[in-house]
Design a protein around this motif. Structure first.
Motif, PDB file in Angstrom:
ATOM      1  N   LYS A  41       0.838  -1.204   0.000  1.00 21.02           N
ATOM      2  CA  LYS A  41       0.000   0.000   0.000  1.00 21.02           C
ATOM      3  C   LYS A  41       0.869   1.249   0.000  1.00 21.02           C
ATOM      4  O   LYS A  41       0.597   2.199  -0.747  1.00 21.02           O
ATOM      5  CB  LYS A  41      -0.958  -0.008   1.181  1.00 21.02           C
ATOM      6  N   MET A  68      -0.928  -4.915   2.082  1.00 14.34           N
ATOM      7  CA  MET A  68      -1.119  -5.238   0.673  1.00 14.34           C
ATOM      8  C   MET A  68       0.100  -6.020   0.204  1.00 14.34           C
ATOM      9  O   MET A  68       1.220  -5.532   0.280  1.00 14.34           O
ATOM     10  CB  MET A  68      -1.277  -3.966  -0.174  1.00 14.34           C
ATOM     11  N   TRP A  71       1.141  -9.750  -4.810  1.00 10.38           N
ATOM     12  CA  TRP A  71       0.188 -10.092  -5.872  1.00 10.38           C
ATOM     13  C   TRP A  71      -0.784  -8.943  -6.111  1.00 10.38           C
ATOM     14  O   TRP A  71      -1.091  -8.612  -7.247  1.00 10.38           O
ATOM     15  CB  TRP A  71      -0.587 -11.364  -5.533  1.00 10.38           C
ATOM     16  N   GLU A  72      -1.261  -8.337  -5.029  1.00 16.23           N
ATOM     17  CA  GLU A  72      -2.169  -7.195  -5.168  1.00 16.23           C
ATOM     18  C   GLU A  72      -1.466  -6.015  -5.836  1.00 16.23           C
ATOM     19  O   GLU A  72      -2.057  -5.317  -6.669  1.00 16.23           O
ATOM     20  CB  GLU A  72      -2.698  -6.767  -3.805  1.00 16.23           C
ATOM     21  N   ASP A  75      -1.280  -6.733  -9.511  1.00 20.15           N
ATOM     22  CA  ASP A  75      -2.587  -6.529 -10.144  1.00 20.15           C
ATOM     23  C   ASP A  75      -2.849  -5.042 -10.380  1.00 20.15           C
ATOM     24  O   ASP A  75      -3.295  -4.648 -11.460  1.00 20.15           O
ATOM     25  CB  ASP A  75      -3.713  -7.127  -9.287  1.00 20.15           C
ATOM     26  N   GLN A  76      -2.551  -4.224  -9.386  1.00 22.90           N
ATOM     27  CA  GLN A  76      -2.800  -2.785  -9.530  1.00 22.90           C
ATOM     28  C   GLN A  76      -1.856  -2.146 -10.548  1.00 22.90           C
ATOM     29  O   GLN A  76      -2.284  -1.315 -11.341  1.00 22.90           O
ATOM     30  CB  GLN A  76      -2.688  -2.077  -8.183  1.00 22.90           C
TER      31      GLN A  76
END
Length: 142
Positions: A41, A68, A71-72, A75-76
């Motif tokens: 994040k 976060m 992988w997240e 994706d972002q």
């Protein structure tokens, strides 16, 4: 003699010891400030503020982080910045082949490595053809 490296280098890792080891290896090879982030994040918040000002960004990204994870983040990045020069080196302690396959399926991921890299590993990563066009000159000491 260390040469300049025009890529911005970011490290996203929640283990302070590993972060320090990564920084020590990289400062021997590149003349560039290194920014570190404790979780994905923080990294994404930073990217949002600077992405349009940078030619290219190299991220050393841990898969498993609090708040976060890697992988997240991938994706972002893939969704928001697909056409930017963002290069990701996934660093993990995972031994699962599926993690390697998944990571390398993202177009931004240029390498998938164990967290504990030595100087030769960093040299190999920094020599990859995908990021070489962003060098001003050779980076390695004579």
């Amino acid at each position: 003699m260390t040469k300049t490296f025009p890529l911005e280098i970011l490290i996203a890792e929640d283990d302070q010891l590993i972060t320090e080891l990564q920084k020590r290896q990289l400062v021997k090879l590149v003349d560039s400030p290194l920014k570190t982030f404790w979780n994905g994040k923080e990294l994404m918040n930073y990217l949002q503020g600077v992405i349009d000002e940078r030619n290219a960004i190299l991220i050393f990204l841990d898969i498993n982080m609090p708040v976060m994870g890697g992988w997240e983040v991938l994706d972002q990045i893939n969704e928001l910045y697909a056409y930017k020069n963002i290069f990701v080196v996934m660093l993990t302690s995972s031994v699962y082949p599926a993690d390697r396959e998944k990571a390398l399926s993202y177009p931004q991921v240029i390498s998938f490595n164990d967290k504990f890299l030595d100087q030769e590993d960093y040299k190999a990563i920094l020599s990859l053809k995908t990021i070489r066009p962003f060098f001003n000159s050779e980076i390695f000491s004579e």
